[in-house]
Design an enzyme around this catalytic site. Structure first.
Site, PDB file in Angstrom:
ATOM      1  CG  HIS A   1      -0.943 -15.581   8.098  1.00  0.00           C
ATOM      2  ND1 HIS A   1       0.202 -16.293   8.387  1.00  0.00           N
ATOM      3  CD2 HIS A   1      -1.492 -16.183   7.018  1.00  0.00           C
ATOM      4  CE1 HIS A   1       0.340 -17.265   7.504  1.00  0.00           C
ATOM      5  NE2 HIS A   1      -0.675 -17.237   6.669  1.00  0.00           N
TER       6      HIS A   1
ATOM      7  N   PRO B   1       0.833  -1.217   0.000  1.00  0.00           N
ATOM      8  CG  PRO B   1      -0.170  -1.175   2.103  1.00  0.00           C
ATOM      9  CD  PRO B   1       0.659  -2.022   1.195  1.00  0.00           C
ATOM     10  CD  GLU B   2       3.052   3.475  -4.267  1.00  0.00           C
ATOM     11  OE1 GLU B   2       3.141   4.714  -4.380  1.00  0.00           O
ATOM     12  OE2 GLU B   2       3.474   2.698  -5.133  1.00  0.00           O
TER      13      GLU B   2
ATOM     14  NE  ARG C   1       5.521 -11.762   1.018  1.00  0.00           N
ATOM     15  CZ  ARG C   1       6.134 -11.301  -0.053  1.00  0.00           C
ATOM     16  NH1 ARG C   1       5.428 -10.718  -1.005  1.00  0.00           N
ATOM     17  NH2 ARG C   1       7.438 -11.387  -0.183  1.00  0.00           N
TER      18      ARG C   1
END
Ligand SMILES: [Zn+2]
Length: 277
Positions: A104, A2-3, A123
């Site tokens: 997760h 995400p930016e 991740r």
């Protein structure tokens, strides 16, 4: 990853949902990577705190917390901040306690309203930390608040390609690969141009382009490349507006010259060889 516009969209979505709520308790998983502050410090800062605001700083999501004062010598509420960096695949979910706890999941906050705020990150590049004094600094210049007086000196004497300078988080915070390419296209600058060779007028145009691209993307709810989704689970649609990013070999929307892709510092860069100089 995400930016800035995605993080802004997520922070706004979270602010709508949880601002004003109180964190009753927190559960943290066993995996050490997501915890940038010690677990007991995170727990101490979050438990029994009221979430005053949620906002974006650079690519961080910052929860401003108010804690009831337990030390009678200092009047007024104490301040702390919970800082979340989503990394590549991090997500913050607001949900009912009965909804399935996804694999997760690294943190679960029980809220007074009865809902839960969960941090899920397959991740594990995401990071959770706290600033107990409430003085978190994201570093770099905030692009949407930047004026020319603060923007120009960032590039003075800098021999790196302008693309690398835009991505350097110590200079400018939150501008990532997609928005750097799109901003350079709108400003008519080649990504490999040395930052120090660009005139003040061109840099002024670049700053305007950066802001324009970011604002458009925020309005559209962020880009949805890979598995980004906002706090509602809705995808953003900025990718429909990309003019060069991911369009290698396709005609430039202005002059029809095929868009070129080169690699700068390990990152793909897309540009029009005719429109950008
Ligand atoms: Zn062109």
């Amino acid at each position: 990853m995400p930016e800035l516009p995605e993080v802004e969209t997520i922070a706004r979505g979270l602010a709508r949902r949880v601002a004003g709520d109180v964190i009753e308790s927190i559960w943290l998983g066993q995996k050490p990577e997501p915890l940038k502050s010690p677990a007991r410090e995170i727990a101490a800062a979050l438990e029994h705190s009221r979430i005053a605001t949620v906002r974006r700083m650079g690519k961080h999501i910052v929860f401003d917390l108010e804690q009831k004062n337990t030390r009678p010598t200092k009047p007024g509420p104490t301040q702390a901040q919970w800082i979340v960096h989503l990394g590549m695949t991090g997500r913050l979910q607001v949900c009912e306690p009965r909804s399935e706890v996804l694999k997760h999941t690294h943190a679960i906050l029980k809220l007074k309203s009865g809902r839960e705020l969960r941090f899920v990150d397959p991740r594990r590049f995401g990071r959770l930390s706290v600033a107990r004094a409430g003085n978190f600094e994201a570093g770099g210049l905030e692009p949407l608040e930047a004026d020319l007086n603060r923007f120009l000196p960032l590039f003075r004497g800098r021999k790196t390609p302008i693309k690398s300078a835009l991505l350097n988080q110590k200079l400018l915070r939150g501008v990532g690969n997609i928005y750097a390419d799109e901003s350079l296209f709108r400003a008519g600058l080649r990504p490999r141009r040395r930052a120090s060779t660009i005139s003040c007028d061109q840099l002024a145009k670049l700053l305007a382009s950066v802001k324009e691209v970011l604002r458009e993307a925020i309005t559209l709810g962020g880009s949805s490349i890979s598995d980004y989704v906002d706090a509602d689970g809705e995808e953003g649609f900025f990718q429909l507006q990309h003019r060069v990013y991911g369009r290698e070999g396709e005609p430039c929307l202005v002059c029809k010259t095929p868009v070129k892709r080169i690699v700068i510092a390990g990152r793909s860069s897309h540009y029009c060889p005719r429109c950008q100089r």
